[in-house]
Design a protein around this motif. Structure first.
Motif, PDB file in Angstrom:
ATOM      1  N   LEU B  96      -4.401   3.072   4.715  1.00 21.69           N
ATOM      2  CA  LEU B  96      -3.183   3.606   5.329  1.00 21.69           C
ATOM      3  C   LEU B  96      -2.217   4.104   4.253  1.00 21.69           C
ATOM      4  O   LEU B  96      -1.688   5.212   4.332  1.00 21.69           O
ATOM      5  CB  LEU B  96      -2.511   2.520   6.187  1.00 21.69           C
ATOM      6  CG  LEU B  96      -1.461   3.036   7.158  1.00 21.69           C
ATOM      7  CD1 LEU B  96      -2.086   3.842   8.275  1.00 21.69           C
ATOM      8  CD2 LEU B  96      -0.652   1.874   7.744  1.00 21.69           C
ATOM      9  N   SER B  99      -3.690   7.189   2.458  1.00 22.77           N
ATOM     10  CA  SER B  99      -3.602   8.459   3.192  1.00 22.77           C
ATOM     11  C   SER B  99      -2.170   8.990   3.162  1.00 22.77           C
ATOM     12  O   SER B  99      -1.952  10.193   3.158  1.00 22.77           O
ATOM     13  CB  SER B  99      -4.106   8.289   4.628  1.00 22.77           C
ATOM     14  OG  SER B  99      -3.214   7.512   5.389  1.00 22.77           O
ATOM     15  N   TYR B 100      -1.208   8.099   3.081  1.00 26.01           N
ATOM     16  CA  TYR B 100       0.185   8.545   2.982  1.00 26.01           C
ATOM     17  C   TYR B 100       0.405   9.303   1.669  1.00 26.01           C
ATOM     18  O   TYR B 100       0.929  10.415   1.663  1.00 26.01           O
ATOM     19  CB  TYR B 100       1.124   7.333   3.065  1.00 26.01           C
ATOM     20  CG  TYR B 100       2.589   7.657   2.873  1.00 26.01           C
ATOM     21  CD1 TYR B 100       3.197   8.698   3.581  1.00 26.01           C
ATOM     22  CD2 TYR B 100       3.366   6.923   1.970  1.00 26.01           C
ATOM     23  CE1 TYR B 100       4.536   8.990   3.405  1.00 26.01           C
ATOM     24  CE2 TYR B 100       4.713   7.208   1.787  1.00 26.01           C
ATOM     25  CZ  TYR B 100       5.296   8.248   2.503  1.00 26.01           C
ATOM     26  OH  TYR B 100       6.624   8.535   2.325  1.00 26.01           O
ATOM     27  N   ALA B 103      -1.557  12.558   1.554  1.00 23.24           N
ATOM     28  CA  ALA B 103      -0.938  13.566   2.419  1.00 23.24           C
ATOM     29  C   ALA B 103       0.323  14.143   1.757  1.00 23.24           C
ATOM     30  O   ALA B 103       0.546  15.353   1.761  1.00 23.24           O
ATOM     31  CB  ALA B 103      -0.595  12.967   3.778  1.00 23.24           C
ATOM     32  N   LEU B 104       1.121  13.265   1.164  1.00 18.42           N
ATOM     33  CA  LEU B 104       2.310  13.747   0.439  1.00 18.42           C
ATOM     34  C   LEU B 104       1.905  14.692  -0.681  1.00 18.42           C
ATOM     35  O   LEU B 104       2.560  15.708  -0.927  1.00 18.42           O
ATOM     36  CB  LEU B 104       3.058  12.569  -0.190  1.00 18.42           C
ATOM     37  CG  LEU B 104       4.008  11.763   0.674  1.00 18.42           C
ATOM     38  CD1 LEU B 104       4.573  10.605  -0.147  1.00 18.42           C
ATOM     39  CD2 LEU B 104       5.140  12.647   1.177  1.00 18.42           C
ATOM     40  N   GLN B 107       1.086  18.040   0.585  1.00 17.55           N
ATOM     41  CA  GLN B 107       2.317  18.784   0.881  1.00 17.55           C
ATOM     42  C   GLN B 107       2.943  19.346  -0.387  1.00 17.55           C
ATOM     43  O   GLN B 107       3.399  20.489  -0.428  1.00 17.55           O
ATOM     44  CB  GLN B 107       3.323  17.865   1.587  1.00 17.55           C
ATOM     45  CG  GLN B 107       2.925  17.575   3.028  1.00 17.55           C
ATOM     46  CD  GLN B 107       3.969  16.744   3.764  1.00 17.55           C
ATOM     47  OE1 GLN B 107       4.800  16.068   3.140  1.00 17.55           O
ATOM     48  NE2 GLN B 107       3.920  16.787   5.081  1.00 17.55           N
ATOM     49  N   GLY B 136      -7.183   9.749   8.132  1.00 20.06           N
ATOM     50  CA  GLY B 136      -5.786   9.360   7.939  1.00 20.06           C
ATOM     51  C   GLY B 136      -4.947  10.516   7.426  1.00 20.06           C
ATOM     52  O   GLY B 136      -3.847  10.770   7.923  1.00 20.06           O
ATOM     53  N   CYS B 139      -4.515  13.152  10.127  1.00 19.91           N
ATOM     54  CA  CYS B 139      -3.586  12.687  11.137  1.00 19.91           C
ATOM     55  C   CYS B 139      -2.144  12.819  10.657  1.00 19.91           C
ATOM     56  O   CYS B 139      -1.281  13.324  11.358  1.00 19.91           O
ATOM     57  CB  CYS B 139      -3.930  11.239  11.474  1.00 19.91           C
ATOM     58  SG  CYS B 139      -2.753  10.459  12.558  1.00 19.91           S
ATOM     59  N   ARG B 140      -1.899  12.400   9.441  1.00 17.37           N
ATOM     60  CA  ARG B 140      -0.532  12.452   8.917  1.00 17.37           C
ATOM     61  C   ARG B 140      -0.039  13.884   8.805  1.00 17.37           C
ATOM     62  O   ARG B 140       1.130  14.171   9.044  1.00 17.37           O
ATOM     63  CB  ARG B 140      -0.472  11.782   7.553  1.00 17.37           C
ATOM     64  CG  ARG B 140      -0.638  10.271   7.638  1.00 17.37           C
ATOM     65  CD  ARG B 140      -0.333   9.657   6.297  1.00 17.37           C
ATOM     66  NE  ARG B 140      -0.518   8.220   6.252  1.00 17.37           N
ATOM     67  CZ  ARG B 140       0.371   7.334   6.677  1.00 17.37           C
ATOM     68  NH1 ARG B 140       1.494   7.750   7.231  1.00 17.37           N
ATOM     69  NH2 ARG B 140       0.135   6.035   6.562  1.00 17.37           N
ATOM     70  N   LEU B 141      -0.939  14.797   8.427  1.00 19.40           N
ATOM     71  CA  LEU B 141      -0.530  16.194   8.283  1.00 19.40           C
ATOM     72  C   LEU B 141      -0.594  16.925   9.614  1.00 19.40           C
ATOM     73  O   LEU B 141      -0.264  18.095   9.703  1.00 19.40           O
ATOM     74  CB  LEU B 141      -1.434  16.895   7.260  1.00 19.40           C
ATOM     75  CG  LEU B 141      -1.348  16.360   5.830  1.00 19.40           C
ATOM     76  CD1 LEU B 141      -2.409  17.008   4.954  1.00 19.40           C
ATOM     77  CD2 LEU B 141       0.051  16.585   5.249  1.00 19.40           C
ATOM     78  N   ASP B 218      11.292  12.260  -1.736  1.00 17.24           N
ATOM     79  CA  ASP B 218      11.491  11.717  -0.388  1.00 17.24           C
ATOM     80  C   ASP B 218      10.544  10.578  -0.050  1.00 17.24           C
ATOM     81  O   ASP B 218      10.480  10.140   1.093  1.00 17.24           O
ATOM     82  CB  ASP B 218      11.307  12.822   0.670  1.00 17.24           C
ATOM     83  CG  ASP B 218      12.264  13.967   0.427  1.00 17.24           C
ATOM     84  OD1 ASP B 218      13.368  13.697  -0.078  1.00 17.24           O
ATOM     85  OD2 ASP B 218      11.887  15.120   0.706  1.00 17.24           O
ATOM     86  N   ASP B 220       8.750   7.252   0.768  1.00 18.96           N
ATOM     87  CA  ASP B 220       9.218   5.974   1.319  1.00 18.96           C
ATOM     88  C   ASP B 220       8.485   4.864   0.577  1.00 18.96           C
ATOM     89  O   ASP B 220       7.307   4.626   0.801  1.00 18.96           O
ATOM     90  CB  ASP B 220       8.897   5.930   2.819  1.00 18.96           C
ATOM     91  CG  ASP B 220       9.329   4.605   3.447  1.00 18.96           C
ATOM     92  OD1 ASP B 220       9.614   3.637   2.708  1.00 18.96           O
ATOM     93  OD2 ASP B 220       9.357   4.551   4.692  1.00 18.96           O
ATOM     94  N   LYS B 223       6.100   2.253   1.898  1.00 21.75           N
ATOM     95  CA  LYS B 223       4.842   2.652   2.548  1.00 21.75           C
ATOM     96  C   LYS B 223       3.724   2.868   1.540  1.00 21.75           C
ATOM     97  O   LYS B 223       2.668   3.383   1.880  1.00 21.75           O
ATOM     98  CB  LYS B 223       5.053   3.959   3.327  1.00 21.75           C
ATOM     99  CG  LYS B 223       6.038   3.840   4.460  1.00 21.75           C
ATOM    100  CD  LYS B 223       5.445   3.093   5.640  1.00 21.75           C
ATOM    101  CE  LYS B 223       6.430   2.887   6.745  1.00 21.75           C
ATOM    102  NZ  LYS B 223       7.426   1.831   6.466  1.00 21.75           N
ATOM    103  N   LYS B 227       2.507  -3.073  -1.010  1.00 24.71           N
ATOM    104  CA  LYS B 227       3.536  -3.335   0.004  1.00 24.71           C
ATOM    105  C   LYS B 227       3.296  -2.538   1.273  1.00 24.71           C
ATOM    106  O   LYS B 227       3.562  -2.997   2.370  1.00 24.71           O
ATOM    107  CB  LYS B 227       4.915  -2.933  -0.555  1.00 24.71           C
ATOM    108  CG  LYS B 227       5.790  -4.110  -0.892  1.00 24.71           C
ATOM    109  CD  LYS B 227       7.241  -3.650  -1.103  1.00 24.71           C
ATOM    110  CE  LYS B 227       7.299  -2.443  -2.005  1.00 24.71           C
ATOM    111  NZ  LYS B 227       8.585  -2.037  -2.497  1.00 24.71           N
ATOM    112  N   PRO B 230      -1.032  -2.606   5.316  1.00 26.74           N
ATOM    113  CA  PRO B 230      -1.044  -3.684   6.308  1.00 26.74           C
ATOM    114  C   PRO B 230      -2.252  -4.605   6.201  1.00 26.74           C
ATOM    115  O   PRO B 230      -2.164  -5.762   6.585  1.00 26.74           O
ATOM    116  CB  PRO B 230      -1.045  -2.944   7.644  1.00 26.74           C
ATOM    117  CG  PRO B 230      -1.512  -1.569   7.349  1.00 26.74           C
ATOM    118  CD  PRO B 230      -1.110  -1.284   5.940  1.00 26.74           C
TER     119      PRO B 230
END
Ligand SMILES: Cc1cc2nc3c(=O)[nH]c(=O)nc-3n(C[C@H](O)[C@H](O)[C@H](O)COP(=O)(O)OP(=O)(O)OC[C@H]3O[C@@H](n4cnc5c(N)ncnc54)[C@H](O)[C@@H]3O)c2cc1C
Ligand SMILES: Cc1cc2nc3c(=O)[nH]c(=O)nc-3n(C[C@H](O)[C@H](O)[C@H](O)COP(=O)(O)OP(=O)(O)OC[C@H]3O[C@@H](n4cnc5c(N)ncnc54)[C@H](O)[C@@H]3O)c2cc1C
Ligand SMILES: Nc1ncnc2c1ncn2[C@@H]1O[C@H](COP(=O)(O)O)[C@@H](O)[C@H]1O
Lengths: 434, 277, 362
Positions: B96, B99-100, B103-104, B107, B136, B139-141, B218, B220, B223, B227, B230
């Motif tokens: 998770l 993939s964040y 994906a960032l 971008q 993942g 999905c995020r994008l 930007d 987060d 995430k 940390k 999950p």
């Protein structure tokens, strides 16, 4: 073709090639180091004992960071009988400071060594096979590789592609090695817990021990070895290829029988074989050394048969010859002359070095063994020696004088009579003393 | 011109991983790192599209500094640019969190070099072995995902239509989608090329672009990394090695051996009479 | 490029949407995978496992059936252990497609709040689970081979890690539902019980057909595709076969045994046989009743894919080949002698069996 030119191309990232590449890169030359393995050492094996002196000439205090296994404090020689052994050994803690030699594993060591050349500026080109030398007339001007657009040009090519040197052959430096010029070594790396190794070999911490083995090679000329690494043992045998052919025995069968020897079996017991490999060792010595340099090229290490079989020294000679070739290349670069006239200085340098002296001293070893001699030296004799000592040590009421007689008779018989014992002895002595 | 991103991961060569029998932990030391097997097929497919239609191929990876080497390998094959996203804060990421960040990164790649038309991922990694990062990222994008692709049948850069074959357990699915898409690559897709010598030289000298958390204003921070993950590995253990007493059958007479073996297999229920079954 | 810099919509999957009172999440949901109205074996196996978990948690077993003309499957799910089935039956769900399917899943999860969601670790299951878990977001464990729950109602999903050298138990404490995909052939399916009853709750599709941009042009079912995962008998060949021709022998043997042919990566790479046949770390993980390894050395990457077979037979001429370490029966010798002898022997037995036990022409 890659458009760029190099000052020098080194073929083979073994000890010889890497030493050459390192030396030249340090000297400011633009160097490419080409290796066919996935990384240096990936396909290479050796016993292996690494000595301090020659590497130190290149990399002072290298042992403080190089991935070495154990510092050797004890060297043993075992003459194997069928189920027994006659042992001889020397242990001395002076070998630790400064260290004299270490056990090492090529996979780790070669990688590390090559990374030094890389840091010095040599360009590492791996997983790339040099398929031929590029030539203009008689001059070597570069290499062709198995990659697309794979030609690369340079003023000098240093050939360090090991015992089976295809490039050496292409220069007609030598033909296929003859079966009596090479031995085939097979080796296993056997994993055991560190503590177990230390207990079995009476070692502490980083102390190491080597055992050379004579006998039980099915009557073929050859030696075995059992070396301690950190958490593995290296066990191997090397046997002359002509003997293997004659006897129609597979090398791993020899290794298997050594493994079953009761004295060896207990040392490796419970270990897990991690690696099995085979490799040729040049045994031709001084007399099979090819010319070392020509127009645009030099050859070093195993590719030039620089192995001292008697003292199991190869990396030593490889490193030194690589360094000398590198130094010669630097000088040639300064003069802008890459012909035989300049590069022949390498030949002279090798002649002045221990390589030449040592190999010359032992030049008679090769050819020492006439037909049938192997059988005597490596089978009958070790067996007879074991039996003789058994008889000597057995207390059974027979008089000591009588025992001595029996022992001598056994040895004489093994040698094929008094004259032959004498003949072998003299031959051996001459060979060793050049 | 098309813009393709290939996501790669550097993984330990599983041939070399051992378990320390005493501590029951992985011995990773000295284990060579390789580019994840399936990812190379993604890179190769990107390069094939580049060869045919012209495209910019950007390779991205999140990993430690040593992953530069993995990028060099792709550059040697012919990729245009390599981006290494590397920061201590990313360590310990599960799929998770990975993939964040990936994906960032995509971008940011778009911000830097223009919109991305196709993203390639491998089917799965050899270490994580989940195949979840690809879906993942898609999905995020919020783009279409085409997973387990074994063939690119058709690509029309004008209509922006792509037809691929998805490999399923029971057959093959021909799917049509519109760019942009994310594709996860199977080994069947192609044979990764061997880099040319000039390619290798370029790869060796290439210095990848390195982005850290600071390059993502930007982001987060809750995430990412451990940390932001999950899933928690609560326990690992080495399964009892299968204890088998191998029974070696005498093979001097093949016929007898075959018959002997069958007796055993029928007796132990490993074979049931196939005609009756 | 300039407009790439425009303000983006927030990225999906950063915050769980809606309710965050995790205690409201109850029940074990199995997403049933089907083709043509027939459930995948792994889905039925998971319903069986879900019953076990649900009993421990004292909650119902839920199933989600999606597709077109699949209402009878909702009943089947009940017969196999579900208490409640959410059924979304709609033409645009005829073939699996990520978006329309995942929207339905998200809808069901957000509305009915299951605490655990399980799917088969098939290509479709992994495709769907990966999308949903990111969307929610929540933690997702891949490829589980053991499932359990603890006193705190946490799902303990265990899975092989590092090329099957280790097992790892994975938890998700932070979010609900706790999700896992699970391997085929590991869990026990319950016997079909047509007397079982349950509730079927219809669910509307969550996307208009015209919103869906992907199109399944066709599905080519491959009868000839080797289904290694579901096979009871696998006869696998390696580089020892010496060339593609010898696979004919293995094919024969496999056929006689009612099995399929597998292969090592070495021979797949050599092009002797298709990728489909590859067993191992980068191929398929299998657990048949009988695995016959012919001319395969037993490299770890191969072994991790087949070591859980019930019975392993190894045929190899090298007595030191590592494959013998995990073999129940070892035949040291030339495969070209042994395999034909085996074929003959099986034929002889099969031949005997036919006239004895059943009419030949039936
Ligand atoms: C079993 C065994 C035990 C030994 N024990 C010892 C010992 O204890 N101590 C000791 O000092 N010596 C020992 N030796 C000898 C020692 O290993 C060698 O003498 C030494 O490694 C020679 O170094 P080299 O660089 O010349 O050749 P190598 O180490 O053989 O290196 C040659 C390199 O060239 C590469 N190569 C070959 N052809 C090509 C090509 N066409 N294109 C690109 N790359 C190519 C190869 O992959 C290889 O990496 C032993 C040897 C063996 C086999
Ligand atoms: C990242 C990665 C992933 C990998 N994934 C996989 C994977 O998923 N699956 C896989 O299988 N491999 C995989 N591999 C490859 C694996 O490491 C081995 O190379 C491969 O499994 C070896 O295949 P083999 O046993 O057929 O060949 P070999 O190792 O060459 O063995 C051939 C065997 O046949 C025997 N033999 C020869 N002739 C005869 C005869 N006449 N009769 C009987 N026996 C004979 C020989 O003794 C030998 O043992 C992977 C490797 C890597 C690096
Ligand atoms: N750290 C990473 N950086 C870039 N891409 C990744 C990373 N981890 C995974 N991927 C991609 O996602 C695919 C699936 O990975 P996984 O879900 O870990 O099996 C891989 O084949 C890669 O293409």
């Amino acid at each position: 073709m890659a458009d760029e030119r190099f000052d020098a191309i080194v073929v083979g990232a073994g000890p010889a090639g890497t030493a050459a590449a390192y030396t030249m890169a340090k000297g400011g030359l633009k160097v490419a180091l080409i290796e066919r393995g996935e990384f240096p050492g990936a396909k290479n094996i050796f016993g292996g004992v690494l000595y301090r002196k020659q590497l130190e000439d290149l990399l002072p205090e290298f042992w403080k960071e190089a991935p070495l296994e154990r510092t050797i404090v004890e060297q043993r020689l075992w003459v194997l009988g069928e189920d027994s052994v006659v042992t001889l050994g020397y242990r001395d803690n002076r070998f630790q400071d400064p260290p004299n030699c270490w056990t090492g594993l090529r996979v780790k060591f070669d990688q590390w060594f090559a990374s030094k050349a890389e840091q010095a500026g040599a360009l590492p080109i791996y997983e790339t096979v040099v398929t031929e030398l590029l030539r203009v007339d008689e001059r070597v001007v570069g290499v062709r590789t198995d990659r697309e657009d794979g030609d690369l040009h340079a003023n000098i090519v240093i050939i360090a592609d090991g015992v089976n040197s295809l490039l050496g052959k292409s220069l007609l430096l030598h033909r296929e090695w003859q079966p009596d010029q090479v031995s085939l070594a097979v080796k296993e790396v056997i994993a055991l817990p560190k503590q177990t190794i230390q207990d079995r070999f009476n070692l502490e911490d980083n102390e190491g021990c080597t055992i050379e083995l004579i006998g039980q090679t099915a009557g073929m000329a050859g030696l075995g070895f059992l070396y301690t690494n950190k958490d593995t043992l290296s066990l191997g045998v090397g046997v002359m290829v002509n003997d293997l052919r004659e006897k129609r025995i597979k090398p791993y069968q020899v290794l298997d029988s050594v493994k079953r020897h009761p004295m060896i079996a207990r040392l490796i017991q419970g270990g897990e074989v991690k690696e099995y490999s085979g490799h040729l060792i040049p045994e031709g010595g001084f007399d099979s050394m090819p010319p070392l340099a020509g127009d645009g090229w030099m050859v070093c290490g195993d590719a030039a048969q620089m192995v001292n079989a008697v003292h199991r020294e190869g990396t030593n000679l490889a490193v030194t010859s690589g360094r000398l070739a590198g130094e010669t290349a630097i000088a040639a670069h300064r003069r802008g002359d890459f012909t035989y006239h300049t590069l022949d200085a390498y030949n002279t340098a090798v002649k002045a070095s221990f390589i030449h002296r040592d190999l010359k001293k032992y030049r008679g070893v090769h050819g020492l063994l006439g037909s049938g001699d192997s059988e005597q030296l490596f089978d009958k004799f070790p067996n007879a020696l074991n039996e003789a000592i058994y008889q000597m040590l057995l207390v059974d009421g027979v008089s000591k004088k009588q025992k001595q007689k029996v022992a001598m008779r056994l040895l004489r018989e093994a040698a094929g009579g008094n004259m032959d014992l004498l003949r072998l002895g003299i031959k051996g002595w001459r060979a060793m003393n050049g | 011109m098309l813009h393709i991103v290939a996501c790669i991961k550097q993984v330990p060569d599983s041939r070399e991983i051992r378990i320390d029998p005493k501590t029951n932990t992985l011995v990773r030391q000295g284990v060579p790192a390789i580019v994840n097997y399936f990812d190379l097929h993604g890179v190769e497919e990107a390069l094939r599209i580049k060869d045919e239609f012209g495209a910019r191929v950007t390779v991205v990876t999140m990993g430690p500094p040593t992953a530069e080497k993995a990028l060099s390998q792709c550059i040697a094959m012919g990729a245009d640019e390599g981006v290494l996203v590397s920061d201590r804060a990313f360590a310990g990421a599960d799929t998770l969190a990975t993939s964040y960040v990936v994906a960032l990164t995509v971008q940011k790649v778009e911000d830097t070099w223009g919109p991305v038309d196709i993203i390639f991922c491998g089917k799965q990694t050899l270490d994580g072995d989940t195949g979840q990062v690809g879906p993942g990222v898609a999905c995020r994008l919020d783009i279409e995902q085409l997973t387990y692709v074994e063939k690119t049948e058709h690509l029309d850069i004008n209509t922006r239509e792509i037809i691929v074959h998805r490999h399923l357990e029971d057959g093959v699915e021909r799917v049509k989608a519109n760019l942009p898409v994310l594709i996860t690559a199977l080994a069947e897709l192609n044979q990764p090329r061997r880099a040319s010598l000039p390619g290798v030289l370029r790869g060796i000298r290439y210095k990848p672009i390195v982005w850290t958390t600071n390059d993502f204003p930007d982001i987060d921070r809750s995430k990412i990394g451990l940390k932001g993950s999950p899933t928690i590995v609560s326990k690992t253990w080495v399964p009892e090695p299968k204890q088998v007493d191998t029974e070696f059958l005498d093979t001097t007479d093949s016929k007898a051996a075959a018959s002997h073996l069958l007796d055993r297999l029928y007796a132990t229920g490993s074979l049931q009479n196939s005609v009756l079954a | 490029m300039a407009d790439a810099k425009k303000k983006r919509k927030p990225m999906i999957g950063l915050q769980p949407e809606g309710d965050v009172d995790w205690s409201q999440y109850r029940g074990v949901l199995v997403v049933v995978e089907q083709r043509k109205g027939i459930a995948k074996p792994v889905s039925l196996q998971l319903l069986g496992e879900a019953r076990r978990l649900a009993a421990k948690l004292d909650v119902p077993v839920l199933a989600l059936v999606m597709g077109y003309q699949v209402s009878q499957l909702a009943q089947e799910a009940i017969y196999h252990g579900a208490d409640k089935v959410y059924l979304c039956d709609s033409p645009e769900l005829d073939h699996y497609r990520t978006r329309p399917y995942s929207r339905v899943c998200l809808h069901v999860i957000r509305k009915y709040l299951p605490e655990i969601v399980l799917m088969g670790a098939t290509n479709t299951g992994r495709d769907l689970a990966g999308a949903i878990a990111t969307h929610l977001p929540t933690g997702l464990t891949a490829d589980s081979t053991q499932l359990d729950v603890d006193e705190e109602r946490l799902l303990l999903a265990s899975r092989p890690a590092f090329s099957e050298k280790m097992l790892a138990t994975i938890l998700c404490k932070q979010f609900k539902p706790q999700m896992a995909t699970a391997r085929a052939g590991v869990f026990e399916q319950l016997p079909r019980d047509p007397t079982r009853t349950g509730e079927v709750i219809p669910v509307p599709p969550q996307m208009d057909a015209q919103e869906i941009s992907t199109e399944i042009i066709e599905f080519i079912e491959s009868f000839r595709r080797v289904n290694l995962q579901d096979a009871d008998v696998i006869v696998a060949g390696g580089r020892g076969l010496g060339g593609p021709a010898a696979f004919g022998l293995l094919e024969e043997l496999a056929q006689e045994l009612g099995g399929v042919v597998g292969a090592s990566r070495a021979v797949v790479d050599l092009g002797w046989i298709g990728h489909d046949h590859q067993v191992g770390q980068t191929g398929v993980t299998v657990r048949p009743k009988l695995y016959i390894a012919v001319g395969i050395s037993g490299a770890v990457q191969h072994v991790v894919g087949m070591q859980n077979s019930t019975c392993i037979v190894a045929i190899n001429k090298d007595p030191n080949a590592p494959i013998f370490k995990i073999a129940n029966y070892g035949l040291v010798g030339d495969l070209f002698q042994i395999v034909p002898a085996l074929i003959e022997a099986v034929r002889a037995r099969n031949g005997e069996a036919i006239p004895m036990n059943m009419p030949v022409n039936s």
